[in-house]
Design an enzyme around this catalytic site. Structure first.
Site, PDB file in Angstrom:
ATOM      1  N   CYS A  68      -3.403  -0.131 -19.313  1.00 31.74           N
ATOM      2  CA  CYS A  68      -3.151   0.777 -18.184  1.00 31.74           C
ATOM      3  C   CYS A  68      -2.204   0.202 -17.131  1.00 31.74           C
ATOM      4  CB  CYS A  68      -4.459   1.219 -17.535  1.00 31.74           C
ATOM      5  SG  CYS A  68      -5.370  -0.128 -16.765  1.00 31.74           S
ATOM      6  N   ASP A 118      -1.347  -7.316 -13.709  1.00 30.17           N
ATOM      7  CA  ASP A 118      -1.918  -8.611 -13.352  1.00 30.17           C
ATOM      8  C   ASP A 118      -1.871  -9.570 -14.534  1.00 30.17           C
ATOM      9  OD1 ASP A 118      -2.705  -8.783 -10.604  1.00 30.17           O
ATOM     10  OD2 ASP A 118      -4.070  -7.116 -10.994  1.00 30.17           O
ATOM     11  N   HIS A 134       0.838  -1.204   0.000  1.00 28.55           N
ATOM     12  CA  HIS A 134       0.000   0.000   0.000  1.00 28.55           C
ATOM     13  C   HIS A 134       0.866   1.244   0.000  1.00 28.55           C
ATOM     14  CE1 HIS A 134      -2.552  -2.801   2.657  1.00 28.55           C
ATOM     15  NE2 HIS A 134      -2.496  -3.201   1.412  1.00 28.55           N
ATOM     16  N   ARG A 172     -12.332   3.157 -11.744  1.00 35.37           N
ATOM     17  CA  ARG A 172     -12.342   1.711 -11.552  1.00 35.37           C
ATOM     18  C   ARG A 172     -12.964   1.427 -10.180  1.00 35.37           C
ATOM     19  NH1 ARG A 172      -6.869  -1.711 -11.121  1.00 35.37           N
ATOM     20  NH2 ARG A 172      -6.665  -0.711  -9.102  1.00 35.37           N
ATOM     21  N   ARG A 202       3.813 -10.914  -9.426  1.00 41.90           N
ATOM     22  CA  ARG A 202       4.287  -9.549  -9.682  1.00 41.90           C
ATOM     23  C   ARG A 202       5.012  -8.966  -8.477  1.00 41.90           C
ATOM     24  NH1 ARG A 202      -1.389  -6.084 -10.035  1.00 41.90           N
ATOM     25  NH2 ARG A 202      -0.232  -4.298  -9.268  1.00 41.90           N
ATOM     26  N   ARG A 215      -7.785   4.696  -9.587  1.00 37.51           N
ATOM     27  CA  ARG A 215      -7.847   3.564  -8.639  1.00 37.51           C
ATOM     28  C   ARG A 215      -8.607   4.024  -7.393  1.00 37.51           C
ATOM     29  NH1 ARG A 215      -2.141   2.584 -10.585  1.00 37.51           N
ATOM     30  NH2 ARG A 215      -2.000   0.376 -11.116  1.00 37.51           N
ATOM     31  N   GLU A 232      -7.514  -8.613 -17.099  1.00 36.93           N
ATOM     32  CA  GLU A 232      -6.336  -8.864 -16.257  1.00 36.93           C
ATOM     33  C   GLU A 232      -6.048 -10.354 -16.101  1.00 36.93           C
ATOM     34  OE1 GLU A 232      -5.899  -5.747 -13.021  1.00 36.93           O
ATOM     35  OE2 GLU A 232      -8.064  -6.030 -12.999  1.00 36.93           O
TER      36      GLU A 232
END
Ligand code: PEP
Ligand code: MG
Length: 747
Positions: free
Chosen positions: A676, A629, A363, A506, A639, A470, A605
């Site tokens: 993106c 993803d 985060h 999103r 990832r 996001r 994704e």
């Protein structure tokens, strides 16, 4: 015997304390200390070696060896017995030193006459500072109690070093925290920054390592441990609001109630240490173990013990957080780890962030990226090395940090920053131009965002709109679910700031590594493949519906674009879309204005969606490839796991072929397609995507200039031919061929 040694080491420590209290210069103080240790332990020699730079030990004081050798005799870490003690961070105790492996005769000290050797490391919280040695002529091994006593003394010496007790006329006898150190971490967010260290959690400094009142110290320790237990229990009962996971808190509780831990600290106090020094001694031992334990689980638990020791030290000394240290100009935040909320609190006042832990997808990294602050993660041991105010350079492009850099490094770095600034100026001059390639193809460039604070970048970066907003950041940084009204107001401000440009919102993308602090912890064997994003939204639609209402209200009659994350099959898109349509009807019935135009898209994704029925491609108003993803699932390479992530090039032929198939499927149904993921912001990748027919890219704002600049200098048709030729040859990646062609095109 143990009793006798206890009082012996206490006596020795109180003599040390008396020495500390006298206002002598550093050298005199060191001389006196070696004298009193030799005297107390009944040895002919006592010597103190301190670290001169990260690799060299220097004899700084001695009782018994030739005085001319002081400040002359030097050795590298690992060299001779003294060097080996420093390298292994463990005592060497031998009755016959010359016969010992690694013994190195140093004529200037005349030490061959001494047979017994006991050397212990001087270290603080796992950081090497030097070596303390006693030697004697008679062939004897030192007893366990003597080793223990010398270790305790070494620890007090380490504390004194930290306090600058050995700083002599203008020069530090110990060079700790003085020399330049380079850290090689991992890129969390690109960019460069120069500034000064600001520690998120300043280290607790033990100013009183020795005490001659063990009863009082034991009582202090017990009171602090009682407080610690209460606070851990409170955190556990309140776990949904806190930042720590249950597993960590359970480990805290286990340690806080551990009899062994308490007993060892009480023994140290009985031998003359203060309560805080006893805590720190245990903490040092845990850190030393942490470096050698191969088992990841055990290492994590030792890390928990380390955290708990810090809490205990803060309780005992009243130091630590909120010490009021002033933030320097151009602050670079240094922390072991940091939560997204805390990082947001610092906000854009920071020039850079360096973390000892952290992961690319954490985060904190998401927030640092949103704030466009250069971030380096996994810079091992930086919190131990850095001091508030130290000059520091952060190279977020390479994942490298220079602490207290040498002039040559600093000036090369300044050149690099200046070149980047020049490039930025060049980018600013093409801000208002389209990204039109030399052969006349136009690529539309958008920016990724997640915070209100990102929006000012919209006009300055030259982005056409926000290709990915996001929305989870608002959720990740709160202690509870944000309210609908609050979200609606925020989304409305985002649309206002975008001034009519398209913003792709999103819906909430949580799960995997993005765990909401207020969500019930949910153990999953493999969170990246688990209950995340739209899967959560469809199974528990309450929050998603509230978010959709907030978006409709925020639009208030303006166009609205909604995108659902992580759609793996057509059915999920249908259901998500259905929720949105129901909310439209509901809002309509409540008399709220509906968006003048509604676009509903899906993120591609997972590879499965590329093979969805044609009806999906027809129904979706647009599709955006979430390359971060998609790539991890395409190559089955996590990832977050640098070791495997780096193995697979984005320009791998199989991946590019797959992307091209997606382009064809979208073209067949006239469905607008964009990309993106982070790769869209890398100029060479962006050129290749565009060559494959992906003519809409969304990236972090700072990437728009470099991507546009390269596209404008590129003949895309030519690159397409190069890619196809390379593919026909059967290469693994088209990168070398494309790079060569691009170089030739730039002339
Ligand atoms: C992606 O997966 O490429 C993406 C843009 O989403 P996120 O990085 O937020 O998972
Ligand atoms: Mg994603």
């Amino acid at each position: 015997m143990a009793e006798a040694t206890e009082s012996e080491s206490r006596k020795l420590l109180s003599r040390l304390q008396a020495t500390m209290a006298e206002g002598e210069a550093g050298q005199e103080r060191l001389d006196r200390i070696t004298h009193l240790i030799a005297d107390s332990m009944g040895t002919e020699v006592c010597s103190i070696y301190l670290l001169r730079d990260s690799d060299t030990l220097e004899l700084c004081a001695t009782e018994g060896l030739a005085p001319e050798a002081v400040h002359v005799t030097r050795m590298r870490i690992g060299e001779g017995l003294v060097g080996r003690v420093a390298r292994r961070a463990r005592a060497i105790n031998t009755a016959n030193a010359p016969a010992e492996r690694g013994f190195r005769y140093m004529p200037e000290t005349g030490e061959e006459r001494y047979s017994s050797f006991l050397g212990v490391p001087i270290q603080r919280l796992g950081e090497r500072l030097g070596v303390l040695v006693v030697q004697s002529k008679d062939q004897r091994e030192f007893s366990d109690d003597e080793v223990y006593a010398l270790e305790v003394v070494a620890m007090v010496l380490a504390e004194m070093t930290e306090l600058g007790a050995f700083v002599g006329e203008g020069e530090a006898l110990s060079a700790r925290h003085k020399h330049p150190v380079m850290f090689r971490g991992i890129v969390g967010q690109e960019g460069t920054a120069m500034g000064r260290v600001y520690l998120h959690e300043p280290r607790v400094v033990v100013t009183r390592p020795v005490s001659d009142d063990p009863e009082e110290e034991t009582a202090r320790l017990k009171t602090a441990i009682d407080k610690l237990r209460v606070s851990v229990d409170e955190m556990l009962s309140n776990v949904t609001a806190g930042g720590e996971s249950v597993e960590v808190l359970e480990a805290y509780r286990m340690f806080a109630n551990s009899r062994g831990w308490l007993r060892r600290m009480e023994e140290d106090i009985a031998r003359g240490l203060s309560a805080e020094a006893a805590v720190e001694k245990e903490q040092s031992a845990a850190r030393a173990r942490m470096e050698t334990v191969p088992d990841a689980y055990l290492r994590e638990r030792l890390q928990d013990l380390d955290d708990l020791s810090n809490r205990l030290l803060r309780l005992l000394t009243g130091q630590g957080r909120d010490t009021g240290a002033e933030m320097p100009q151009d602050p670079i935040l240094i922390a072991r780890n940091i939560g997204p909320g805390e990082l947001l609190d610092y906000g854009r006042s920071l020039r850079g962030v360096v973390l000892e832990e952290g992961s690319v997808g954490s985060h904190a990294a998401v927030v640092a990226r949103a704030l466009a602050i250069p971030l380096v993660i996994q810079a091992s041991r930086i919190t131990t090395e850095a001091l508030n105010g130290d000059p520091i350079l952060v190279d977020g492009d390479q994942g490298v940090v220079h602490l207290r850099p040498e002039d040559t490094v600093a000036s090369a770095f300044r050149d690099k920053v200046a070149m980047q600034a020049e490039a930025q100026e060049r980018y600013a001059s093409i801000r208002h131009r389209q990204a039109e390639t030399r052969d006349g193809q136009v690529v539309s460039l958008h920016m990724n965002a997640g915070l209100m604070a990102d929006l000012p970048s919209l006009p300055s970066s030259g982005a056409e709109g926000v290709g990915l907003f996001r929305t989870e950041l608002q959720f990740l940084t709160r202690s509870q679910v944000p309210r609908r009204g609050e979200l609606a107001a925020l989304y409305a401000r985002v649309m206002d700031a975008a001034g009519g440009r398209r913003v792709v919102f999103r819906t909430l993308d949580i799960g995997s590594d993005k765990v909401l602090p207020y969500m019930k912890p949910f153990e999953e064997p493999n969170p990246a493949l688990g209950w995340r994003a739209i899967r959560v939204g469809l199974d528990k639609p309450g929050v998603m519906r509230m978010q959709l209402q907030a978006l409709i209200r925020a639009a208030d009659g303006r166009p609205l674009t909604v995108m659902f994350p992580f759609i793996a099959q057509f059915e999920e898109f249908l259901q998500a879309r259905d929720h949105l349509m129901r909310e439209m009807d509901r809002e309509d019935a409540l008399g709220h204005a509906l968006p003048s135009r509604l676009e509903v898209g899906a993120m591609l994704e997972t590879p499965s969606l590329a093979f969805a029925p044609r009806q999906f491609f027809e129904l979706a108003d647009f599709i955006s490839i979430g390359g971060n993803d998609l790539k991890q699932f395409f190559f089955a390479a996590d990832r977050e796991n640098e070791r495997v992530r780096r193995r697979y090039d984005t320009l791998n032929v199989s991946f590019l072929t797959f992307l091209q198939q997606i382009v064809h499927r979208c073209d067949d149904c006239d469905t607008p397609l964009s990309f993106c993921g982070e790769d869209a912001g890398r100029p060479v990748e962006a050129v290749c995507f565009a060559a494959m027919g992906l003519n809409s890219l969304s990236m972090r704002p700072a990437s728009i200039g470099p991507v546009k600049s390269l596209l404008m200098r590129t003949d895309l048709g030519e690159i397409r031919k190069v890619i196809n030729a390379a593919r026909a040859e059967g290469v693994q990646t088209v990168r070398p061929a494309v790079m060569e062609a691009l170089r030739a095109q730039q002339g």
